[in-house]
Write an enzyme that holds these catalytic residues in place. Sequence first.
Site, short mmCIF file in Angstrom:
data_model
loop_
_atom_site.label_atom_id
_atom_site.label_comp_id
_atom_site.label_asym_id
_atom_site.label_seq_id
_atom_site.Cartn_x
_atom_site.Cartn_y
_atom_site.Cartn_z
N HIS A 71 12.97 27.94 9.31
CA HIS A 71 12.60 28.21 10.55
C HIS A 71 12.91 29.60 10.86
O HIS A 71 12.54 30.26 12.11
CB HIS A 71 13.53 27.59 11.91
N LYS A 128 13.37 32.64 27.53
CA LYS A 128 13.80 32.28 26.07
C LYS A 128 15.18 32.82 25.76
O LYS A 128 15.79 33.58 26.70
CB LYS A 128 12.66 32.89 25.15
N ARG A 129 15.75 32.44 24.74
CA ARG A 129 17.10 33.07 24.37
C ARG A 129 16.88 34.55 24.56
O ARG A 129 15.92 35.26 23.96
CB ARG A 129 17.49 32.49 23.01
N LYS A 178 13.67 39.39 20.34
CA LYS A 178 12.68 38.90 21.35
C LYS A 178 12.22 40.11 22.05
O LYS A 178 11.42 40.06 22.97
CB LYS A 178 13.13 37.75 21.95
N THR A 233 7.66 28.23 20.62
CA THR A 233 6.97 27.27 21.29
C THR A 233 6.84 27.45 22.75
O THR A 233 5.95 26.77 23.49
CB THR A 233 7.79 25.85 20.90
N LYS A 264 3.84 26.32 25.53
CA LYS A 264 3.97 25.67 26.63
C LYS A 264 3.42 26.27 27.78
O LYS A 264 2.67 25.58 28.81
CB LYS A 264 5.44 25.38 27.16
C1 LIG Z 1 10.74 25.94 24.54
C2 LIG Z 1 12.29 26.31 24.67
C3 LIG Z 1 12.60 27.15 24.23
C4 LIG Z 1 11.87 28.16 23.12
O1 LIG Z 1 11.30 29.13 23.70
P1 LIG Z 1 10.80 30.52 22.65
O2 LIG Z 1 10.15 31.25 23.91
O3 LIG Z 1 9.84 29.79 21.80
O4 LIG Z 1 11.92 30.90 22.21
C5 LIG Z 1 13.99 27.61 24.28
N1 LIG Z 1 14.71 26.97 25.50
C6 LIG Z 1 13.92 26.06 26.06
C7 LIG Z 1 15.12 25.34 27.11
C8 LIG Z 1 12.88 25.72 25.63
O5 LIG Z 1 12.18 24.60 26.70
#
Ligand SMILES: *Cc1c(COP(=O)(O)O)cnc(C)c1O
Length: 800
Positions: free
Chosen positions: A343, A535-536, A541, A643, A647
Amino acid sequence: MKQALLARLTLGIGVPEDEATLRDWFQATALTVRELLTARWHETNRQIRETGIKQVSYLSMEFLLGRGLQNGLMALGILDECREALAECGVKLEDLAELEVTPALGNGGLGRLAACFLDSMASLGLPSIGYGIRYEFGMFRQEVLDGWQIERPDDWLADSNPWELMRPERQYLVRFGGRVAEEGGRLRWVDGEAVHAIAYDTLVPGHGHYAVNTLRLWGARAVHPMDLATFNRGAFMEALSPRLRARTVVRVLYPDDSTVEGRELRLRQEHFFVSASIQDTLRRFLDEHDDWSLLPEKVSIHLNDTHPALAPAELMRLLVDDYELDWEQAWALATKVLSYTNHTLMPEALEIWPCDMMARLLPRHLQIIEEINRRFGQELHARFGGSRPELFSQVAVVEGGDHPRVNMGRLSVLASHKVNGVSQLHSRLVRERLFPQFAELYPERFENVTNGIAPRLWLNLANPSLAQLIDETIGQNWRRDLTRLADLRPQAENDEFCRRLAAIKFANKQRLAALIEHRLGIAVDPTAMFDVQVKRIHEYKRQLLNLLGVVARWNAMRATPDQDWPARVVIMAGKAASAYHMAKLIVKLAHDIGHHINNDPVTSDRLKLVFLPDYNVSLAEYIIPAADLSQQISLAGTEASGTGNMKLALNGALTLGTADGANVEIAEEVGPDDIFIFGMSVDEVAALNQSGTYSSREIYRNNHQLQEVIDQLGAGQFSSDPARFWPIVDSLLDGNDHFRLLADFDSYWQAQRRVDAAWRDQASWMRKSVRNIAGAGRFSSDRSISDYASRIWNAQYLPA
Ligand SMILES: *Cc1c(COP(=O)(O)O)cnc(C)c1O
């Protein structure tokens, strides 16, 4: 339905209807759902036994689940029925749903992926058990105090968890420490300290399929829970210490997905859950079969990243020491059942353990890994003779030197029959950069499976009005096969459809605006563009690039206030690992900038920056359906897939992103006119690094816009303490800007101006939005799982 609910309330929970609180109603409704699912679960397990079809053991340190109530009701097809029954009792289903704690047994994307995969395996009828740890405290809750992140413990089990079933009959001994003894010509691991791993099962319902799979999380129990003599002596706390000690291993989720903290405890956790999971997998196999050669037909063991990489060693230990198979036979079986998903390319995430720590904690595993390594060396020698003297040191599982270490990433590749990355780009980099020698030795082993997201959560539950509009427009087939969303593409030219889509987006934005007002006391205009980065918080990022852009925009707006600046609300959310000071400082910077510019009379009607605390799955369900713009701006080559990007596209947001991870594949699906790609490509980043000529200072000197922004940070324009953000300025200018923000800044700014221009033509923006939704079908986790089933696990499905 109403009778069932009332019976659970009065008999199950034990309160009469006229005294029931909302919590009681929640528990009663959850109990009703669980009972209905349990019937399907037993039937699924019976079918698996009778058909003898393969079951996948999916090992993951993290499962970032969403709330269970509406998901269960939807899977059972009784969401509306239950809503009505509750309404007759004067209770609103949505109020109950909000009461449920959101389990947080994961950090971010990796854990959420595992949860989406469980959903898809059940929905496709692919028999699986997810294995993980029942952390007593999950991911910390993030509070913000004066702009600073504060971590609070996530005591998610404080109230009873209606979804889990304890399985005392599924209990295994897990050992730590001790020594290796010889007994009757065989080696055995003895002594040391032992704890019991005990199974807690959570039901994973399929949608559109009756199958209900299992998520089995391991709790820990002392073998001898209390020392009675000590207690009687009056040392009450000390008497209970064995029990406390045993549970240390499941106490917390490490709040970090890229670096290894509390190293030894982390290794203990990995061994604990891997050992219990492999023992359980073999036990289930032996319950039905007595011929080991059937193992690869009946079982796949999948490693979700490198955290479960002790699995090959534990599997070999059990097969060779306990079940007394020959090494060769055991290794042949192990390499047929194991598979591994990588990953991340970040080297610190590849789980490298010092041999001395392993010798202390897992002496038999270390021996087994050394033997695997020795035989690997022999194999290479047989293949190449002396012609590749450097090769073995490049691939050795046990790295020599003064401080020998075990490289768990290499062990995972060596022991697996398939290895995959999580987007086309990332899989290429796994082959070319991370494991180039292995890719040469075993080319047939390397695969790509692009990540995906569960449409049930991220569309049907999070955005029900959009799901309904899609039903009305193209029928319901997309619910079984998300690629059918492509049928929406022509609707981009249908004004009525676009108008309805815009109305749904607007309603979602009003809902989010209300949440922002409620939580932060900041009023935002729902007609403004909602520009989202959630995101984190991590330097790769590049939330900081977003913030530099916000300040640059603010400066430009103040310089030319009469120019036609479209109104924007920049929305950020995300947690920073508790020991990651730079990430926490970026959170503070976001707050200080927001505080400053949100009150500026010149700009505040057209530019706002808000940070929503405690990003988790439930908050994501609010934010994502309300987004117009999706920022995915990692430095190319650092985000394996992402991911969140999927979404957001599925919910009609347009992506502003780099050519990184799955952004590349999103661009392929939606087409170049409906996505805003900027910045260096992976190859350009590599060339720049190779040249050794990068100078962030030079860019700073030559770009006046950027210079102004960085000078403002350095001069303390946004904070009461002028020195506060010096570490950020230093990292950009003196640390030579590791993640190359300055190199991409101008391109980012230009792309943002293209976004502004596109937004001004609302009709055209909506057409783009339609084509984003239509292009998101490939990113269903159902597609990911069917790829895993056919290319990696060779698994079959239960009939629908
Ligand atoms: C989808 C999701 C992530 C991943 O987000 P990225 O933009 O791909 O880093 C992290 N935390 C939560 C709660 C999510 O639903």
